[in-house]
Motif scaffolding. Structure first.
Motif, PDB file in Angstrom:
ATOM      1  N   SER A   1       0.796  -1.212   0.000  1.00 38.03           N
ATOM      2  CA  SER A   1       0.000   0.000   0.000  1.00 38.03           C
ATOM      3  C   SER A   1       0.830   1.264   0.000  1.00 38.03           C
ATOM      4  N   GLN A   2       2.156   1.195   0.249  1.00 34.51           N
ATOM      5  CA  GLN A   2       2.948   2.400   0.256  1.00 34.51           C
ATOM      6  C   GLN A   2       2.954   3.062  -1.117  1.00 34.51           C
ATOM      7  N   GLU A   3       2.877   2.306  -2.178  1.00 38.78           N
ATOM      8  CA  GLU A   3       2.742   2.871  -3.511  1.00 38.78           C
ATOM      9  C   GLU A   3       1.637   2.101  -4.215  1.00 38.78           C
ATOM     10  N   PHE A   4       0.403   2.595  -4.065  1.00 38.47           N
ATOM     11  CA  PHE A   4      -0.756   1.849  -4.518  1.00 38.47           C
ATOM     12  C   PHE A   4      -0.707   1.533  -6.002  1.00 38.47           C
TER      13      PHE A   4
ATOM     14  N   VAL B   1     -12.779  -0.542  -5.277  1.00 39.04           N
ATOM     15  CA  VAL B   1     -11.506   0.153  -5.087  1.00 39.04           C
ATOM     16  C   VAL B   1     -10.811   0.231  -6.437  1.00 39.04           C
ATOM     17  N   ILE B   2     -10.280   1.413  -6.764  1.00 41.65           N
ATOM     18  CA  ILE B   2      -9.513   1.614  -7.990  1.00 41.65           C
ATOM     19  C   ILE B   2      -8.174   2.242  -7.610  1.00 41.65           C
ATOM     20  N   PRO B   3      -7.068   1.491  -7.692  1.00 42.14           N
ATOM     21  CA  PRO B   3      -5.757   2.094  -7.425  1.00 42.14           C
ATOM     22  C   PRO B   3      -5.364   3.022  -8.574  1.00 42.14           C
ATOM     23  N   HIS B   4      -4.709   4.107  -8.252  1.00 44.35           N
ATOM     24  CA  HIS B   4      -4.243   5.024  -9.297  1.00 44.35           C
ATOM     25  C   HIS B   4      -3.073   5.838  -8.770  1.00 44.35           C
ATOM     26  N   LYS B   5      -2.384   6.482  -9.673  1.00 41.03           N
ATOM     27  CA  LYS B   5      -1.273   7.364  -9.296  1.00 41.03           C
ATOM     28  C   LYS B   5      -1.533   8.722  -9.929  1.00 41.03           C
ATOM     29  N   THR B   6      -1.769   9.725  -9.098  1.00 37.40           N
ATOM     30  CA  THR B   6      -2.030  11.095  -9.541  1.00 37.40           C
ATOM     31  C   THR B   6      -0.978  12.016  -8.941  1.00 37.40           C
ATOM     32  N   PHE B   7      -0.397  12.884  -9.782  1.00 38.67           N
ATOM     33  CA  PHE B   7       0.687  13.774  -9.357  1.00 38.67           C
ATOM     34  C   PHE B   7       1.847  12.979  -8.753  1.00 38.67           C
ATOM     35  N   GLY B   8       2.055  11.769  -9.286  1.00 39.36           N
ATOM     36  CA  GLY B   8       3.162  10.950  -8.840  1.00 39.36           C
ATOM     37  C   GLY B   8       2.972  10.275  -7.498  1.00 39.36           C
ATOM     38  N   VAL B   9       1.752  10.307  -6.964  1.00 35.97           N
ATOM     39  CA  VAL B   9       1.480   9.757  -5.637  1.00 35.97           C
ATOM     40  C   VAL B   9       0.495   8.600  -5.770  1.00 35.97           C
TER      41      VAL B   9
ATOM     42  N   LEU C   1      -7.812   7.757  -0.843  1.00 38.52           N
ATOM     43  CA  LEU C   1      -6.845   7.539   0.229  1.00 38.52           C
ATOM     44  C   LEU C   1      -5.419   7.645  -0.307  1.00 38.52           C
ATOM     45  N   VAL C   2      -4.577   8.356   0.438  1.00 42.88           N
ATOM     46  CA  VAL C   2      -3.184   8.563   0.060  1.00 42.88           C
ATOM     47  C   VAL C   2      -2.293   7.937   1.123  1.00 42.88           C
ATOM     48  N   ALA C   3      -1.302   7.155   0.695  1.00 43.51           N
ATOM     49  CA  ALA C   3      -0.393   6.512   1.631  1.00 43.51           C
ATOM     50  C   ALA C   3       0.495   7.546   2.305  1.00 43.51           C
ATOM     51  N   MET C   4       0.675   7.421   3.602  1.00 47.33           N
ATOM     52  CA  MET C   4       1.544   8.314   4.357  1.00 47.33           C
ATOM     53  C   MET C   4       3.009   7.898   4.180  1.00 47.33           C
ATOM     54  N   PRO C   5       3.928   8.871   4.143  1.00 49.70           N
ATOM     55  CA  PRO C   5       5.345   8.539   3.882  1.00 49.70           C
ATOM     56  C   PRO C   5       5.984   7.681   4.962  1.00 49.70           C
ATOM     57  N   PHE C   6       5.395   7.657   6.165  1.00 50.98           N
ATOM     58  CA  PHE C   6       5.984   6.856   7.236  1.00 50.98           C
ATOM     59  C   PHE C   6       5.414   5.435   7.285  1.00 50.98           C
ATOM     60  N   SER C   7       4.592   5.060   6.313  1.00 53.23           N
ATOM     61  CA  SER C   7       4.072   3.698   6.267  1.00 53.23           C
ATOM     62  C   SER C   7       5.193   2.699   6.023  1.00 53.23           C
ATOM     63  N   THR C   8       5.043   1.516   6.610  1.00 48.09           N
ATOM     64  CA  THR C   8       5.987   0.419   6.401  1.00 48.09           C
ATOM     65  C   THR C   8       5.195  -0.838   6.049  1.00 48.09           C
ATOM     66  N   LYS C   9       5.902  -1.941   5.812  1.00 50.41           N
ATOM     67  CA  LYS C   9       5.224  -3.190   5.482  1.00 50.41           C
ATOM     68  C   LYS C   9       4.445  -3.755   6.659  1.00 50.41           C
ATOM     69  N   THR C  10       4.821  -3.374   7.869  1.00 51.21           N
ATOM     70  CA  THR C  10       4.152  -3.888   9.065  1.00 51.21           C
ATOM     71  C   THR C  10       3.242  -2.867   9.728  1.00 51.21           C
ATOM     72  N   ALA C  11       3.203  -1.647   9.186  1.00 52.13           N
ATOM     73  CA  ALA C  11       2.331  -0.598   9.738  1.00 52.13           C
ATOM     74  C   ALA C  11       1.963   0.351   8.610  1.00 52.13           C
ATOM     75  N   GLU C  12       0.754   0.172   8.061  1.00 59.53           N
ATOM     76  CA  GLU C  12       0.303   0.920   6.891  1.00 59.53           C
ATOM     77  C   GLU C  12      -0.689   1.992   7.318  1.00 59.53           C
ATOM     78  N   PHE C  13      -0.459   3.229   6.858  1.00 54.52           N
ATOM     79  CA  PHE C  13      -1.319   4.358   7.223  1.00 54.52           C
ATOM     80  C   PHE C  13      -1.707   5.118   5.960  1.00 54.52           C
ATOM     81  N   VAL C  14      -3.008   5.430   5.837  1.00 53.77           N
ATOM     82  CA  VAL C  14      -3.484   6.249   4.730  1.00 53.77           C
ATOM     83  C   VAL C  14      -4.507   7.250   5.260  1.00 53.77           C
TER      84      VAL C  14
END
Length: 301
Positions: free
Chosen positions: A31-34, A105-113, A145-158
């Motif tokens: 989820s860090q880079e959907f 759910v539709i994953p996408h990348k907008t403005f590089g995010v 929903l946008v992934a937060m930069p501090f997300s990891t594989k064991t703790a995902e935040f959006v």
């Protein structure tokens, strides 16, 4: 009042559970880079102009992964069909209600995010008085929903914005345009998942004859994996009407099964009775049954 559409849905779900597998798959932590999905499968594919060997062609579909199937942040095209049957309502004897939710759910990348665009459209059946019921489309909810930069594989935040469109008719919705915010935290573990989904929304326009809408929901999520891609689950959504004090807190306990239908498609079927441990207001569910089928598609495979 619990109409033929709902009955067919339950029959389909139980038939599916007893005859073939259903599930949703993606690697935990994606989820860090959907929008960057399934890059490993692309890298493993034969180079352009090369043909796959017989062994490659015979490669079986990946194993079912309950963690990926139940993670709401899995970055794959998703279709959810969820049914809430409410056989008893607080303060309303001998009446029942029903809500069918079509979600995606539709994953996408907008403005590089990398982002996840989520939508929910309900079809609601509520009792009328002194007798009967009415059924119709409810309000459409859109979340990005946008992934937060501090997300990891064991703790995902959006985190992301919420927009509610007043698509309902016959008082089956709030009659208001609403905006708000949603946040999701998921903690994948070897034994399963735990996490929570929180949403707040407030009206800003709409029918002047309808009251102000302001609500909040909080959904704890616990998944415990069992052998053969079975799992136990608890996912009751706590609902709080901040304007009219119509609130309820359900606690659920159910089970499900994940199957890998093909290399690109997984399906997840489940059922979860939920009992309301606290409520405030007339017409809140005393208890309800949530049943669902989720489909995910790894279109880049």
């Amino acid at each position: 009042m619990y109409g033929s559409c709902s009955s067919r849905f339950f029959r389909l779900m139980f038939w599916s559970c007893s005859t073939f597998g259903l599930g949703l798959s993606a690697a935990p932590g994606q989820s860090q880079e959907f929008a960057d999905q399934d890059t490993t499968s692309q890298a493993a594919a034969p180079a352009a102009g090369q043909s796959a060997s017989p062994a490659d062609a015979a490669t079986p579909a990946p194993a079912a992964d309950p963690n990926a199937a139940n993670n709401p942040l899995t970055p794959k095209i998703t279709l959810n069909f969820h049914e809430y049957y409410i056989p008893q309502l607080e303060g309303v004897p001998d009446r029942e209600a029903n809500s069918f939710l079509f979600r995606g759910v539709i994953p996408h990348k907008t403005f590089g995010v990398g982002q996840l665009f989520r939508y929910t459209l309900p079809v609601v059946t509520t009792p009328t008085f002194p007798g009967g019921s009415k059924t119709g489309v409810g309000d459409l909810t859109l979340i990005d929903l946008v992934a937060m930069p501090f997300s990891t594989k064991t703790a995902e935040f959006v985190v992301g914005p919420v927009l509610v469109l007043p698509t309902a008719r016959d008082d089956l919705g709030a009659g208001k345009w609403q905006a708000g915010v949603s946040a999701v935290a998921i903690f994948p573990r070897k034994w399963g998942l735990m996490g929570a989904v929180a949403t707040y929304q407030h009206s800003f326009a709409g029918d002047d004859d309808r009251p102000t809408a302001q609500s909040m929901t909080f959904q704890p999520l616990v998944i415990y994996n069992l052998p053969d891609a079975f799992y136990l689950r608890s996912s009751g959504t706590w609902s709080f009407d901040l304007e009219r004090a119509n609130d309820y807190v359900p606690v659920g306990f159910g089970f499900g099964k994940v199957w890998q239908a093909s290399e690109v498609t997984t399906v997840n079927a489940f059922i979860e009775p939920q009992y309301t441990v606290w409520s405030n207001g007339i017409g809140m569910p005393k208890w309800q049954i949530l049943a669902g089928i989720n489909l995910q598609f790894a279109l880049n495979r």
